[in-house]
Every structure is written in C-alpha cells, then in structure tokens.
Write a protein that holds these residues in place. Structure first.
Motif, short mmCIF file in Angstrom:
data_model
loop_
_atom_site.label_atom_id
_atom_site.label_comp_id
_atom_site.label_asym_id
_atom_site.label_seq_id
_atom_site.Cartn_x
_atom_site.Cartn_y
_atom_site.Cartn_z
N GLU A 43 0.81 -1.22 0.00
CA GLU A 43 0.00 0.00 0.00
C GLU A 43 0.85 1.28 0.00
N LEU A 44 2.13 1.18 0.33
CA LEU A 44 3.00 2.35 0.32
C LEU A 44 3.63 2.53 -1.06
N SER A 45 3.77 3.79 -1.47
CA SER A 45 4.43 4.07 -2.74
C SER A 45 5.93 3.84 -2.59
N THR A 46 6.59 3.71 -3.71
CA THR A 46 8.04 3.51 -3.70
C THR A 46 8.73 4.69 -3.03
N GLN A 47 8.24 5.88 -3.30
CA GLN A 47 8.82 7.09 -2.70
C GLN A 47 8.64 7.07 -1.17
N ALA A 48 7.48 6.67 -0.70
CA ALA A 48 7.22 6.59 0.74
C ALA A 48 8.11 5.53 1.39
N LYS A 49 8.30 4.42 0.69
CA LYS A 49 9.17 3.36 1.22
C LYS A 49 10.61 3.85 1.34
N LYS A 50 11.08 4.56 0.32
CA LYS A 50 12.45 5.08 0.36
C LYS A 50 12.61 6.11 1.47
N LYS A 51 11.59 6.92 1.68
CA LYS A 51 11.64 7.92 2.75
C LYS A 51 11.72 7.24 4.11
N LYS A 52 10.89 6.23 4.32
CA LYS A 52 10.91 5.49 5.59
C LYS A 52 12.23 4.77 5.78
N GLU A 53 12.78 4.20 4.71
CA GLU A 53 14.06 3.52 4.79
C GLU A 53 15.15 4.51 5.21
N HIS A 54 15.12 5.71 4.62
CA HIS A 54 16.10 6.73 4.97
C HIS A 54 15.96 7.14 6.44
N GLU A 55 14.74 7.26 6.94
CA GLU A 55 14.52 7.58 8.35
C GLU A 55 15.08 6.47 9.25
N LEU A 56 14.84 5.24 8.88
CA LEU A 56 15.35 4.10 9.63
C LEU A 56 16.87 4.09 9.63
N TYR A 57 17.47 4.37 8.49
CA TYR A 57 18.92 4.44 8.36
C TYR A 57 19.49 5.53 9.27
N ASN A 58 18.88 6.71 9.23
CA ASN A 58 19.34 7.82 10.07
C ASN A 58 19.22 7.49 11.55
N LYS A 59 18.14 6.85 11.92
CA LYS A 59 17.95 6.46 13.33
C LYS A 59 19.06 5.51 13.78
N MET A 60 19.41 4.56 12.92
CA MET A 60 20.46 3.61 13.26
C MET A 60 21.81 4.33 13.39
N LEU A 61 22.12 5.20 12.46
CA LEU A 61 23.39 5.92 12.52
C LEU A 61 23.49 6.79 13.76
N ASN A 62 22.39 7.41 14.14
CA ASN A 62 22.40 8.28 15.32
C ASN A 62 22.69 7.51 16.60
N LYS A 63 22.38 6.22 16.62
CA LYS A 63 22.66 5.41 17.80
C LYS A 63 24.15 5.09 17.93
#
Length: 102
Positions: A43-63
């Motif tokens: 149900e998520l668009s490719t753009q929305a998936k990429k945005k969420k993936e980027h948020e997840l990536y940033n969260k991991m790096l910040n830890k």
C-alpha cells in the motif's frame, strides 16, 4: 604505569570491541529485517518506502555515531572510501549475503 594496568586496559579494550561488534551486527540485522518488512507493504508508494528507509537508516546511525563522527562517516561514503573488514568475517557476514543476493 604498571604492567598489570596495561594488561587490564587491553582486556577492557577487547571486551569493548566485542560488545561493539555484537551491537553493530544486531543493528544491521534489525535494519535489513525492518527494511524487508517495509518493502513488503504494497500500500506504500516507492517514494514513501524510500523515505521510511532513509529515516530508519538515520535512526540507526544516530545510535552509533556522534554528530561529528556521522559527518565524517557520510563524507567517507560519498567519496567511495573502502572500509577493510576482517577477511574471515567477510564471507559469512549477513551484509555480504545481502549483497550476493542482489
């Protein structure tokens, strides 16, 4: 410094290295698992998936990195710098398995 002090410090450094490796491995596993689940959502668009993936990536790096370390890490990534890993760990690593699958 006494010789015993140096030995104790070496032991502490090795223990810290093992802990960091375990934490990093666990974080990488969680990231790829969450990413897989994310991309399974139709149900998520490719753009929305990429945005969420980027948020997840940033969260991991910040830890794992301070702001200064993160800037340096991202600079290395942009400049295509190579990170050398222990050759014994490379073949069996989950990251390499993910790369080989693609």
């Amino acid at each position: 410094l006494g010789r015993q002090d140096v030995k104790e410090e070496q032991v502490q450094l090795l223990k810290s290295k093992v802990k960091m490796n375990k934490a990093l491995s666990a974080a990488v596993k969680r990231f790829f698992k969450k990413r897989e689940v994310l991309y399974a959502h139709e149900e998520l668009s490719t753009q929305a998936k990429k945005k969420k993936e980027h948020e997840l990536y940033n969260k991991m790096l910040n830890k794992f990195f301070s702001e200064e370390e993160r800037v340096e890490f991202e600079k290395m990534i942009r400049n295509n710098m190579v990170v050398m890993l222990n050759p014994r760990q490379i073949k069996s690593s989950k990251i390499m398995q993910q790369i080989d699958e693609k």
